[in-house]
Design a protein around this motif. Structure first.
Motif, PDB file in Angstrom:
ATOM      1  N   GLN A   1       0.842  -1.183   0.000  1.00 28.70           N
ATOM      2  CA  GLN A   1       0.000   0.000   0.000  1.00 28.70           C
ATOM      3  C   GLN A   1       0.878   1.235   0.000  1.00 28.70           C
ATOM      4  O   GLN A   1       1.913   1.270   0.639  1.00 28.70           O
ATOM      5  CB  GLN A   1      -0.854   0.033   1.263  1.00 28.70           C
ATOM      6  N   GLY A   2       0.440   2.268  -0.705  1.00 26.99           N
ATOM      7  CA  GLY A   2       1.153   3.529  -0.629  1.00 26.99           C
ATOM      8  C   GLY A   2       0.893   4.178   0.714  1.00 26.99           C
ATOM      9  O   GLY A   2      -0.014   3.769   1.445  1.00 26.99           O
ATOM     10  N   PRO A   3       1.673   5.215   1.049  1.00 25.09           N
ATOM     11  CA  PRO A   3       1.530   5.850   2.368  1.00 25.09           C
ATOM     12  C   PRO A   3       0.160   6.482   2.591  1.00 25.09           C
ATOM     13  O   PRO A   3      -0.347   6.477   3.722  1.00 25.09           O
ATOM     14  CB  PRO A   3       2.633   6.915   2.386  1.00 25.09           C
ATOM     15  N   ILE A   4      -0.462   6.998   1.559  1.00 21.24           N
ATOM     16  CA  ILE A   4      -1.779   7.625   1.741  1.00 21.24           C
ATOM     17  C   ILE A   4      -2.813   6.558   2.081  1.00 21.24           C
ATOM     18  O   ILE A   4      -3.609   6.710   3.011  1.00 21.24           O
ATOM     19  CB  ILE A   4      -2.194   8.418   0.481  1.00 21.24           C
ATOM     20  N   GLN A   5      -2.776   5.455   1.334  1.00 23.17           N
ATOM     21  CA  GLN A   5      -3.723   4.368   1.607  1.00 23.17           C
ATOM     22  C   GLN A   5      -3.505   3.800   3.009  1.00 23.17           C
ATOM     23  O   GLN A   5      -4.458   3.481   3.719  1.00 23.17           O
ATOM     24  CB  GLN A   5      -3.558   3.273   0.539  1.00 23.17           C
ATOM     25  N   THR A   6      -2.230   3.700   3.398  1.00 24.99           N
ATOM     26  CA  THR A   6      -1.928   3.189   4.730  1.00 24.99           C
ATOM     27  C   THR A   6      -2.513   4.107   5.798  1.00 24.99           C
ATOM     28  O   THR A   6      -3.109   3.651   6.781  1.00 24.99           O
ATOM     29  CB  THR A   6      -0.399   3.089   4.924  1.00 24.99           C
ATOM     30  N   LEU A   7      -2.352   5.412   5.611  1.00 26.40           N
ATOM     31  CA  LEU A   7      -2.878   6.373   6.575  1.00 26.40           C
ATOM     32  C   LEU A   7      -4.405   6.271   6.656  1.00 26.40           C
ATOM     33  O   LEU A   7      -4.981   6.283   7.741  1.00 26.40           O
ATOM     34  CB  LEU A   7      -2.447   7.789   6.169  1.00 26.40           C
ATOM     35  N   LEU A   8      -5.042   6.144   5.491  1.00 24.88           N
ATOM     36  CA  LEU A   8      -6.501   5.962   5.456  1.00 24.88           C
ATOM     37  C   LEU A   8      -6.905   4.731   6.257  1.00 24.88           C
ATOM     38  O   LEU A   8      -7.847   4.767   7.056  1.00 24.88           O
ATOM     39  CB  LEU A   8      -6.970   5.795   4.006  1.00 24.88           C
ATOM     40  N   THR A   9      -6.183   3.635   6.026  1.00 24.22           N
ATOM     41  CA  THR A   9      -6.505   2.386   6.722  1.00 24.22           C
ATOM     42  C   THR A   9      -6.359   2.555   8.229  1.00 24.22           C
ATOM     43  O   THR A   9      -7.207   2.114   9.004  1.00 24.22           O
ATOM     44  CB  THR A   9      -5.558   1.262   6.238  1.00 24.22           C
TER      45      THR A   9
END
Ligand SMILES: [Zn+2]
Length: 200
Positions: free
Chosen positions: A5-13
């Motif tokens: 996952q990219g960092p943005i998706q990780t943060l969302l998760t």
């Protein structure tokens, strides 16, 4: 961090895992952090790092402390070490402190028994509780677990453990809304429940 996952998706998760925040709120927060004032994101990072680094369980009662080994309550000489209020979480300590009517010390179990969910007695701080009582200074233990099925089971388990120690074991007065978490109970009702506690 989930792989791939990219960092943005990780943060969302990660945000979506927080209580009370669903995927939509997570999106709004992440959008705000990325496109709003960068200082908010930097402040959040620093606050989180400080909490992770400094906050830990109190050596004595397992409440959270961000100072020394003992929490502010355990290190306060005006508190009465003869009365222990046994609660499930550090959040419960805050609730009882807010009533302003309890002057004893606490013992935080770290949750409540739920064997079907893998929450057995060894996951909670029962053993340190018994050891504290066996040291002899405690005269009364108030079982202030939540008025739920699992909370009652947890209190019963604790009272059985303490039955041989000679300490007086009490429970919060009836009148708390059954099935509710203590969090939803107002300060006056909690103060009354502690005031009107009864022997187990
Ligand atoms: Zn403490």
């Amino acid at each position: 961090m989930p792989e791939g996952q990219g960092p943005i998706q990780t943060l969302l998760t990660e945000f979506a895992r927080l209580p009370g925040i669903g995927p939509k709120s997570a999106e709004r927060i992440v959008h705000f952090l990325l496109h709003g004032d960068r200082r908010v994101a930097v402040g959040l990072r620093q606050a989180l790092a400080a909490v992770l680094e400094r906050v830990r369980p109190c050596r004595e009662c397992f409440n959270l402390t961000d100072g020394g080994e003992l929490c502010a309550i355990c290190s306060d000489p005006r508190r009465d070490p003869a009365v222990l209020c046994v609660v499930e979480t550090p959040r419960d300590v805050t609730l009882f402190e807010r009533t302003g009517s309890f002057r004893g010390l606490y013992h935080v179990l770290g949750g409540r028994l739920a064997p079907l969910d893998g929450m057995g007695p060894d996951r909670l701080t029962f053993q340190p509780l018994v050891e504290r009582v066996q040291r002899g200074e405690v005269r009364e233990v108030i079982l202030a677990t939540s008025p739920t099925f699992e909370g009652d089971g947890t209190a019963l388990f604790a009272s059985n453990l303490l039955s041989g120690t000679g300490v007086s074991v009490t429970k919060l007065a009836r009148g708390l809304p059954a099935g509710a978490s203590l969090e939803l109970t107002n300060s006056q009702i909690l103060a009354d429940a502690i005031e009107g506690r009864r022997a187990v």
